[in-house]
Design a protein around this motif. Structure first.
Motif, PDB file in Angstrom:
ATOM      1  N   PRO A 211       0.800  -1.134  -0.106  1.00 42.75           N
ATOM      2  CA  PRO A 211      -0.055   0.055   0.036  1.00 42.75           C
ATOM      3  C   PRO A 211       0.915   1.226  -0.224  1.00 42.75           C
ATOM      4  N   LYS A 212       0.379   2.279  -0.769  1.00 44.06           N
ATOM      5  CA  LYS A 212       0.947   3.504  -0.632  1.00 44.06           C
ATOM      6  C   LYS A 212       1.047   4.125   0.912  1.00 44.06           C
ATOM      7  N   SER A 213      -0.048   3.674   1.700  1.00 39.88           N
ATOM      8  CA  SER A 213       0.045   4.293   3.051  1.00 39.88           C
ATOM      9  C   SER A 213      -0.912   3.444   3.653  1.00 39.88           C
TER      10      SER A 213
ATOM     11  N   VAL B 177      -5.846   9.189  13.533  1.00 39.94           N
ATOM     12  CA  VAL B 177      -5.008   9.034  14.524  1.00 39.94           C
ATOM     13  C   VAL B 177      -3.469   8.674  13.983  1.00 39.94           C
ATOM     14  N   GLY B 178      -3.309   8.281  12.916  1.00 37.17           N
ATOM     15  CA  GLY B 178      -1.674   7.893  12.346  1.00 37.17           C
ATOM     16  C   GLY B 178      -1.793   7.549  10.947  1.00 37.17           C
ATOM     17  N   ARG B 179      -0.641   7.437  10.394  1.00 35.66           N
ATOM     18  CA  ARG B 179      -0.470   7.126   9.219  1.00 35.66           C
ATOM     19  C   ARG B 179       0.990   6.364   9.191  1.00 35.66           C
ATOM     20  N   THR B 180       0.964   5.538   7.892  1.00 38.84           N
ATOM     21  CA  THR B 180       2.498   5.009   7.867  1.00 38.84           C
ATOM     22  C   THR B 180       2.616   4.618   6.375  1.00 38.84           C
ATOM     23  N   SER B 181       3.766   4.610   6.146  1.00 42.61           N
ATOM     24  CA  SER B 181       4.272   3.926   4.497  1.00 42.61           C
ATOM     25  C   SER B 181       5.353   2.846   4.788  1.00 42.61           C
ATOM     26  N   ASP B 182       5.708   2.756   6.006  1.00 40.45           N
ATOM     27  CA  ASP B 182       6.995   1.916   6.037  1.00 40.45           C
ATOM     28  C   ASP B 182       6.478   0.308   6.346  1.00 40.45           C
ATOM     29  N   PHE B 183       7.578  -0.377   5.930  1.00 34.08           N
ATOM     30  CA  PHE B 183       6.887  -1.949   5.829  1.00 34.08           C
ATOM     31  C   PHE B 183       8.232  -2.747   6.397  1.00 34.08           C
ATOM     32  N   VAL B 184       7.769  -3.264   7.472  1.00 33.66           N
ATOM     33  CA  VAL B 184       9.010  -4.288   8.041  1.00 33.66           C
ATOM     34  C   VAL B 184       8.739  -5.797   7.636  1.00 33.66           C
TER      35      VAL B 184
ATOM     36  N   TRP C 191       4.837  -6.332   8.038  1.00 36.68           N
ATOM     37  CA  TRP C 191       3.884  -5.599   8.657  1.00 36.68           C
ATOM     38  C   TRP C 191       4.065  -4.260   8.434  1.00 36.68           C
ATOM     39  N   MET C 192       2.926  -3.365   8.290  1.00 38.07           N
ATOM     40  CA  MET C 192       2.939  -1.916   8.204  1.00 38.07           C
ATOM     41  C   MET C 192       2.200  -1.650   9.490  1.00 38.07           C
ATOM     42  N   THR C 193       2.944  -0.892  10.231  1.00 37.86           N
ATOM     43  CA  THR C 193       2.606  -0.712  11.750  1.00 37.86           C
ATOM     44  C   THR C 193       2.307   0.859  11.767  1.00 37.86           C
ATOM     45  N   VAL C 194       1.157   1.324  12.367  1.00 40.11           N
ATOM     46  CA  VAL C 194       0.735   2.720  12.778  1.00 40.11           C
ATOM     47  C   VAL C 194       0.802   2.981  14.162  1.00 40.11           C
ATOM     48  N   LYS C 195       1.825   3.720  14.760  1.00 37.86           N
ATOM     49  CA  LYS C 195       1.892   4.025  16.084  1.00 37.86           C
ATOM     50  C   LYS C 195       1.445   5.563  16.374  1.00 37.86           C
ATOM     51  N   PHE C 196       0.930   5.663  17.584  1.00 39.42           N
ATOM     52  CA  PHE C 196       0.423   6.798  17.992  1.00 39.42           C
ATOM     53  C   PHE C 196       0.132   6.801  19.471  1.00 39.42           C
ATOM     54  N   PRO C 197      -0.031   8.317  19.845  1.00 40.43           N
ATOM     55  CA  PRO C 197      -0.400   8.224  21.475  1.00 40.43           C
ATOM     56  C   PRO C 197      -1.682   7.545  21.644  1.00 40.43           C
ATOM     57  N   ILE C 198      -1.636   6.871  23.193  1.00 40.72           N
ATOM     58  CA  ILE C 198      -3.026   6.275  23.275  1.00 40.72           C
ATOM     59  C   ILE C 198      -4.228   6.694  23.063  1.00 40.72           C
ATOM     60  N   LYS C 199      -5.098   6.231  22.334  1.00 41.51           N
ATOM     61  CA  LYS C 199      -6.429   6.587  22.100  1.00 41.51           C
ATOM     62  C   LYS C 199      -7.748   5.769  22.637  1.00 41.51           C
ATOM     63  N   SER C 200      -8.796   6.261  22.983  1.00 37.63           N
ATOM     64  CA  SER C 200      -9.591   5.557  23.475  1.00 37.63           C
ATOM     65  C   SER C 200     -10.917   5.606  22.528  1.00 37.63           C
TER      66      SER C 200
END
Length: 782
Positions: free
Chosen positions: A706-708, A723-730, A738-747
């Motif tokens: 995916p582009k993102s 809440v977040g976006r990524t274009s990184d792939f590991v 995996w493409m992992t989107v990290k962000f401050p804790i949300k509820s």
């Protein structure tokens, strides 16, 4: 003495009674079967009565079968009044295209009357299927074979009943090619599509161009494992067929009423030929790119100035025949001249598929050809290419077959279209009054797995036995008056992951048996439940033939669904038959009985086994990785492609299973050109700071990241906030990761995940100009 005599009498009575009660299991199902009350015994004294020299081919085939599997042969004579197998072709009947036959078995013997020589031969195939099998040795009394009295009337539905074999990616010797042809004959199939040239190897001797067997027939290595592979085996690999061997194969097939259709790929899939004669390329000085794990020898060659190489990996490659050079067409016409001399088939297959246009767009000579011929673009240049070859073949009295890409830019006037990318191309061609042969990936690509558990490396996709049997070659979208243009269908066997004959057999059987009934038997006379009953006997025939066949038919039907309250995963397992036992096997523990439904509420790792006749015939390994999304309610906005729907639809993305391998694993979902948009309902507000998407980066298969990946949250399911976006792939394994989107804790209660598709693939990349695939197997929330 008396006791021995009495035992023999009982043995004979028992044998006769069993013969009278034996079901008649003929695949493909005949038009009409009427059973009599008695039986006939084929013994060493039985004579095959044949008057016509041409019918002797059927007699010899039958004798060869008896010799190989029962250890004796029968005398062949012109006439016999009793104890005979009479083969007679009724030459006074004019029924072109209908290879009908009638078989009657009574006290005097077996009479087979064909409307054509092929019809008589097909009658022999039905007789073979009436012979008792070794598992029923009580009927084999001093090589006496008891067959039931029966009257059979039969004829095929389609005139084209085919099987394909790719010998370019992996080479198979003449002995196996003959065995493969015998398999076709035993299933009343009449066309063998021999795929002879590829990027990875040229397999036919062309005397005018000796480098095709000196250079193009061999590669310096092959990738190990599923594309893109983990390494190169650095082993020279290849082979080719001489003119003499090809004539031998063609004659062998002809004696079995099978037409061999050669395929010489053009303009694409031509890397091997270009390695032998670089001037066939638009850019002879441009080094061949081997996209993954080139061999040591290839690196040395290119370092020493050898630019063009035979490909060592799989996929689609941009180096194709130059359409702007007249010398290209001189070469291809010379090749075809030798091909036509070897193959009497009226059909000649020229490929025409997967031909990138990147080089043509940059090539001055191709652009000059476009301008000179008044062509619109490179797609019309391909049409020009195909039509020019077709004119040459037509002038020689032959008919061109091409894959459905030959529709692009305008269809050659007399071409037959082989529709592989679904049925759309076949429907379009038939509407233009062109003959078509249906061979859609789903369900007749036999390189796709036939088991959900993917017990060996395959290219991807899932075509099980039942889906093959239920295939209807005449699409319902086709107007009735156009149905006559459907000649029939065939299954394709691409051999990227089939290095040995045993793997080919394993992928082909028993699906070839199902397809034979699809193509021979009328639509109204086909019945899956009846076929299942016959299949049990067919498996015994496979054992007799010593065929390496798949037993995926016995696979458990495993369903993985959410629990009613969406707080876990519910598993059910149903057997194909009730003759076995289902077991739950946990690591380090003894097997226990499996009971449906089986509920999972935390991370687990176990197998479900199906035990039949004291053998484990199916193992289903399951590993669940629980997170906050597992088992929850989910919906998606775009339906995935029918080839990759996931084993539980949208729920496949939150069922806790991370696909452990490539496309053959059933949990994968795939989309062409579309974004992936999933909405997860956690059931109540929950806190989270990470959302992960499990995906594939496999460009050679036109699968792009995916582009993102974007993540949105909501408390009401209506108003969402990014809440977040990524274009990184590991990467985690091979092309998976995996493409992992990290962000401050949300509820929040609702989470929306959008994976942006790459859209149209850039020119110069695998699949350039086509829509990109995007794949996903799991979404995790933590």
């Amino acid at each position: 003495m008396y006791n021995i005599f009495f035992a023999i009498i009982l043995f004979l009575i028992s044998a006769v009674a069993q013969a009278q009660n034996l079901p008649i299991n003929i695949i493909p199902q005949p038009v009409s079967v009427q059973r009599g009350n008695g039986n006939f015994t084929i013994s060493k004294k039985t004579v095959i009565a044949v008057r016509d020299e041409e019918d002797k081919k059927a007699a010899h085939f039958f004798n060869s079968y008896l010799k190989q599997f029962y250890g004796f042969e029968l005398d062949i004579d012109k006439q016999e009044s009793k104890n005979y197998i009479r083969i007679n072709t009724r030459k006074f009947i004019q029924a072109p295209g209908k290879d009908a036959y009638q078989m009657e078995i009574n006290n005097d013997g077996v009479s087979i009357d064909g409307d054509t020589y092929a019809g008589s031969f097909y009658g022999i195939q039905s007789l073979i299927q009436l012979l008792p099998l070794p598992a029923e040795r009580t009927q084999l009394i001093q090589q006496n074979l008891i067959v039931p009295h029966v009257t059979i009337r039969d004829e095929p539905r389609f005139n084209y009943r085919g099987m394909h074999l790719d010998v370019g990616r992996h080479f198979f010797n003449v002995a196996f090619i003959k065995k493969y042809i015998d398999y076709l004959a035993l299933h009343k199939m009449n066309f063998f599509h021999w795929h002879l040239t590829e990027d990875q190897g040229w397999r036919i001797e062309i005397k005018k161009y000796p480098a095709l067997i000196q250079t193009a027939a061999f590669r310096d290595g092959t990738i190990i494992g599923r594309y893109p592979g983990i390494a190169n085996d650095n082993t020279r690999y290849g082979g080719y067929y001489t003119h003499e061997e090809i004539r031998e194969v063609v004659q062998y097939a002809t004696s079995r009423h099978i037409t061999v259709i050669p395929e010489i790929e053009m303009p694409g899939h031509s890397s091997a030929a270009i390695a032998a004669y670089p001037w066939l390329s638009c850019f002879p000085e441009k080094p061949t790119t081997i996209p993954t794990h080139p061999s040591k020898e290839s690196k040395i060659k290119q370092a020493n100035g050898v630019n063009k190489l035979v490909q060592e990996t799989w996929g689609v490659f941009e180096d194709v025949y130059c359409a702007g050079k007249d010398s290209t067409f001189v070469f291809l016409e010379d090749v075809l001249d030798e091909v036509l001399e070897l193959f009497p088939s009226k059909y000649i297959h020229i490929g025409g598929d997967e031909s990138p246009k990147a080089h043509w767009k940059k090539c001055p000579q191709c652009q000059e050809r476009i301008k000179k011929e008044g062509l619109k673009d490179e797609h019309h240049l391909q049409s020009y290419f195909v039509q020019r070859i077709e004119k040459y073949l037509n002038a020689k009295g032959r008919i061109l077959i091409g894959w459905d890409e030959i529709l692009e830019g305008g269809l050659a006037p007399n071409a037959v279209v082989m529709s592989w990318r679904g049925e759309k191309g076949g429907i379009e061609a038939a509407k233009q009054d062109h003959q078509v042969i249906m061979t859609p990936q789903k369900p007749v690509y036999f390189d796709h797995t036939q088991t959900r558990t993917e017990d060996s490396v395959v290219i991807g996709g899932y075509n099980n036995l039942e889906s093959v049997y239920n295939y209807e070659p005449v699409p319902k979208e086709l107007p009735e008056e156009k149905e006559k243009f459907v000649l029939g269908a065939q299954a394709n066997v691409w051999t990227e992951y089939m290095r040995y004959p045993s793997k080919v057999e394993y992928m082909v059987f028993p699906r070839m048996s199902a397809l034979s009934e699809v193509l021979w038997t009328s639509r109204d006379n086909r019945n899956w439940n009846a076929f299942e009953q016959k299949l049990m006997m067919q498996f015994k025939r496979f054992d007799l033939w010593k065929v390496h066949y798949s037993k995926a038919y016995f696979d458990l039907k495993v369903s993985i669904q959410p629990t009613k309250n969406f707080n876990g995963v519910s598993i059910t397992a149903e057997p194909r038959d009730n003759s076995g036992m289902i077991q739950l096997v946990k690591k380090g523990q003894s097997a226990e009985k499996f009971s449906s439904p089986f509920l999972i509420k935390n991370t687990s790792d176990f197998e479900i086994h199906y035990v039949r006749e004291q053998q484990v015939v199916n193992k289903v390994p399951l590993a669940f990785s629980f997170n906050k999304a597992t088992g929850k309610k989910i919906s998606i906005t775009k339906t995935p492609n029918s080839m990759y729907p996931g084993q539980a639809g949208a729920f496949s993305l939150v069922n806790g299973i991370v696909a452990p391998r490539g496309l053959g694993y059933p949990d994968w979902m795939g989309w062409i050109g579309d974004d992936v948009e999933a909405l997860i309902d956690l059931g109540k507000k929950n806190s989270f700071s990470t959302v992960k998407l499990h995906t594939i980066d496999q460009n050679g298969s036109w699968i792009y990241l995916p582009k993102s990946v974007e993540v949105y949250s909501s408390n009401d399911g209506k108003k969402f906030t990014l809440v977040g976006r990524t274009s990184d792939f590991v990467k985690s394994e091979g092309t998976l990761g995996w493409m992992t989107v990290k962000f401050p804790i949300k509820s929040a209660r609702y989470i929306k995940v959008i994976a942006k598709n790459n859209g149209i693939i850039a020119e110069g990349k695998p699949g350039g100009g086509s829509k990109a695939w995007i794949f996903a197997s799991e979404i995790q929330v933590n």
